[in-house]
Design a protein around this motif. Sequence first.
Motif, PDB file in Angstrom:
ATOM      1  N   VAL A 100       1.016  -1.184  -0.049  1.00  8.03           N
ATOM      2  CA  VAL A 100       0.003   0.016   0.089  1.00  8.03           C
ATOM      3  C   VAL A 100       0.961   1.146  -0.116  1.00  8.03           C
ATOM      4  CG1 VAL A 100      -1.772   1.286   1.424  1.00  8.03           C
ATOM      5  CG2 VAL A 100      -1.848  -1.343   1.265  1.00  8.03           C
ATOM      6  N   VAL A 101       0.591   2.119  -1.046  1.00  7.83           N
ATOM      7  CA  VAL A 101       1.536   3.255  -1.081  1.00  7.83           C
ATOM      8  C   VAL A 101       0.496   4.662  -0.755  1.00  7.83           C
ATOM      9  CG1 VAL A 101       3.053   2.634  -2.964  1.00  7.83           C
ATOM     10  CG2 VAL A 101       0.915   3.714  -3.347  1.00  7.83           C
ATOM     11  N   ALA A 102      -0.606   4.534  -0.537  1.00  7.62           N
ATOM     12  CA  ALA A 102      -1.399   5.573  -0.164  1.00  7.62           C
ATOM     13  C   ALA A 102      -2.963   5.014   0.310  1.00  7.62           C
ATOM     14  CB  ALA A 102      -1.826   6.534  -1.158  1.00  7.62           C
ATOM     15  N   GLN A 103      -3.550   5.913   1.189  1.00  6.48           N
ATOM     16  CA  GLN A 103      -4.931   5.497   1.549  1.00  6.48           C
ATOM     17  C   GLN A 103      -5.775   6.911   1.748  1.00  6.48           C
ATOM     18  OE1 GLN A 103      -4.493   3.255   5.162  1.00  6.48           O
ATOM     19  NE2 GLN A 103      -5.290   1.347   4.148  1.00  6.48           N
ATOM     20  N   HIS A 104      -7.023   6.776   1.296  1.00  3.53           N
ATOM     21  CA  HIS A 104      -7.835   7.957   1.247  1.00  3.53           C
ATOM     22  C   HIS A 104      -8.971   7.401   2.298  1.00  3.53           C
ATOM     23  CE1 HIS A 104      -9.398  11.715  -0.169  1.00  3.53           C
ATOM     24  NE2 HIS A 104     -10.746  11.323  -0.120  1.00  3.53           N
ATOM     25  N   ARG A 105      -9.256   8.262   3.160  1.00  6.42           N
ATOM     26  CA  ARG A 105     -10.412   8.007   4.219  1.00  6.42           C
ATOM     27  C   ARG A 105     -11.551   8.916   4.008  1.00  6.42           C
ATOM     28  NH1 ARG A 105      -8.495   4.006   7.460  1.00  6.42           N
ATOM     29  NH2 ARG A 105      -6.446   3.883   7.535  1.00  6.42           N
ATOM     30  N   THR A 106     -12.897   8.458   3.740  1.00  7.65           N
ATOM     31  CA  THR A 106     -14.095   9.035   3.503  1.00  7.65           C
ATOM     32  C   THR A 106     -14.900   9.137   4.811  1.00  7.65           C
ATOM     33  OG1 THR A 106     -15.149   7.229   2.501  1.00  7.65           O
ATOM     34  CG2 THR A 106     -13.868   8.762   1.205  1.00  7.65           C
ATOM     35  N   ASN A 107     -15.910   9.972   4.973  1.00  7.24           N
ATOM     36  CA  ASN A 107     -16.823  10.177   6.196  1.00  7.24           C
ATOM     37  C   ASN A 107     -17.745   9.000   6.262  1.00  7.24           C
ATOM     38  OD1 ASN A 107     -15.481  12.653   6.910  1.00  7.24           O
ATOM     39  ND2 ASN A 107     -16.676  13.798   5.431  1.00  7.24           N
ATOM     40  N   SER A 108     -18.156   8.301   5.147  1.00 10.83           N
ATOM     41  CA  SER A 108     -19.027   7.110   5.339  1.00 10.83           C
ATOM     42  C   SER A 108     -18.199   5.946   4.362  1.00 10.83           C
ATOM     43  CB  SER A 108     -20.318   7.616   4.619  1.00 10.83           C
ATOM     44  OG  SER A 108     -20.216   7.982   3.412  1.00 10.83           O
ATOM     45  N   ALA A 109     -19.043   4.963   4.328  1.00 10.22           N
ATOM     46  CA  ALA A 109     -18.606   3.908   3.572  1.00 10.22           C
ATOM     47  C   ALA A 109     -18.473   4.173   2.037  1.00 10.22           C
ATOM     48  CB  ALA A 109     -19.618   2.617   3.650  1.00 10.22           C
ATOM     49  N   CYS A 110     -16.920   3.514   1.565  1.00  9.52           N
ATOM     50  CA  CYS A 110     -16.598   3.748   0.406  1.00  9.52           C
ATOM     51  C   CYS A 110     -17.530   2.602  -0.319  1.00  9.52           C
ATOM     52  CB  CYS A 110     -15.204   3.361   0.235  1.00  9.52           C
ATOM     53  SG  CYS A 110     -13.908   4.552   0.781  1.00  9.52           S
ATOM     54  N   ARG A 111     -18.092   2.809  -1.544  1.00 20.81           N
ATOM     55  CA  ARG A 111     -18.791   2.128  -2.290  1.00 20.81           C
ATOM     56  C   ARG A 111     -18.224   1.593  -3.637  1.00 20.81           C
ATOM     57  NH1 ARG A 111     -21.592  -0.252   1.421  1.00 20.81           N
ATOM     58  NH2 ARG A 111     -23.373   0.948   2.486  1.00 20.81           N
ATOM     59  N   ASN A 112     -17.605   2.776  -4.551  1.00 20.31           N
ATOM     60  CA  ASN A 112     -16.937   2.439  -5.638  1.00 20.31           C
ATOM     61  C   ASN A 112     -15.654   2.952  -5.750  1.00 20.31           C
ATOM     62  OD1 ASN A 112     -19.555   1.349  -7.436  1.00 20.31           O
ATOM     63  ND2 ASN A 112     -19.960   2.905  -6.109  1.00 20.31           N
ATOM     64  N   VAL A 113     -14.676   2.378  -6.329  1.00 20.24           N
ATOM     65  CA  VAL A 113     -13.276   2.876  -7.047  1.00 20.24           C
ATOM     66  C   VAL A 113     -13.111   2.587  -8.190  1.00 20.24           C
ATOM     67  CG1 VAL A 113     -12.034   3.191  -4.823  1.00 20.24           C
ATOM     68  CG2 VAL A 113     -12.277   0.980  -6.043  1.00 20.24           C
ATOM     69  N   LYS A 114     -12.842   3.681  -9.142  1.00 25.69           N
ATOM     70  CA  LYS A 114     -12.730   3.517 -10.471  1.00 25.69           C
ATOM     71  C   LYS A 114     -11.365   4.565 -10.917  1.00 25.69           C
ATOM     72  CE  LYS A 114     -16.310   0.782 -11.392  1.00 25.69           C
ATOM     73  NZ  LYS A 114     -17.314   1.182 -12.023  1.00 25.69           N
ATOM     74  N   PHE A 115     -10.435   3.774 -11.410  1.00 30.14           N
ATOM     75  CA  PHE A 115      -9.323   4.678 -12.338  1.00 30.14           C
ATOM     76  C   PHE A 115     -10.097   4.890 -13.744  1.00 30.14           C
ATOM     77  CE2 PHE A 115      -6.323   2.425  -9.588  1.00 30.14           C
ATOM     78  CZ  PHE A 115      -5.629   3.543  -9.208  1.00 30.14           C
TER      79      PHE A 115
END
Length: 241
Positions: free
Chosen positions: A135-150
Motif C-alpha cells: 500500500v502506497v496511499a490511503q484515502h479515508r471518507t466520512n462514510s462507507a466507500c462503495r466504488n473505486v474507479k481509475f
Amino acid sequence: MTVGAGCIAAGGPDGQINVQRLNDGESIFQGAIGSSVNNALQITADASGKPRLFVCNNDKRVRIFELSTLESVAELCCEAYLYTITPTGYRFMIALDVGVTDAGMGCSWSHSGSWLATASQDGTASIWEMQRHRVVAQHRTNSACRNVKFSPSPVDLLAISEHEDFCHLIDARCLSSQLSSQQLCVPQTSSSSPEMEAQGISGMTFSPSGKQLHVGLETSAVVTYQVDVMDRISQGTSSLA
C-alpha cells in the motif's frame, strides 16, 4: 455500472443484473445473479481475448460471464485475493492484507496495471503498488466507500464514491506522495423527493474516453460530470468543469 465492448451493465442491491447493447438498446440479460448486493462490475477481455462480464457480489464471490450470452465461465470465492488469468482458468497468486475493519466493496486497476485500488465499507480506499504488493496511499471518507474507479489513459484520475452524497477525485500521478483530491457533492435531481435529506449513490464509471464521470443514484438518475482533459494534460490540474 460498467461500459465496454459495446455494452453497458448495471447491478442492483438484490443481485439484479441488467446488460444491454449500446448501439440499439437491445437487452442481453435482465435478471438476478446471486441474492446479495452486486458491489462492482467490470467488462474486459480475459486471457482468451473474449469480452467477459466480471460481477463482484456481497456473498464474497466474483462471477465471470461470457458477455454476449451471459453464460457462466468461472466463479471465484474470495475476499481480497489476487488471481492470475491464464488461457485455461484462474490461478490464485496472493492474499492482500488491506488492513481494514469492514467488508470490501470493490476494486479497480489503473490503465497501466501498476496500481490497484480497493474500497472498504469502513471508509478506507487503499492504493496498491503491484510490483511489490504494498500500500502506497490511503484515502479515508466520512462514510462507507462503495466504488473505486481509475480513469482510462491519459487522464490519470482515481474516483471514489461514498454511500451517500459525495464522490472524491484523486490525482493518480501523486499517489505515492501527498494526495491531491477534489470532493464532489452530488446535486439533488428532478427525481429526488422533497423529503430526501441525502442522495444515495448506487454506481459510478468513467466514459471510455475519460472525458465524463457518470454517477448513478438510487433515484434512478445519473449525474454526469465533465472532465477538463485538455486543461488537466497541459496544466496538470485535477479539477472538473
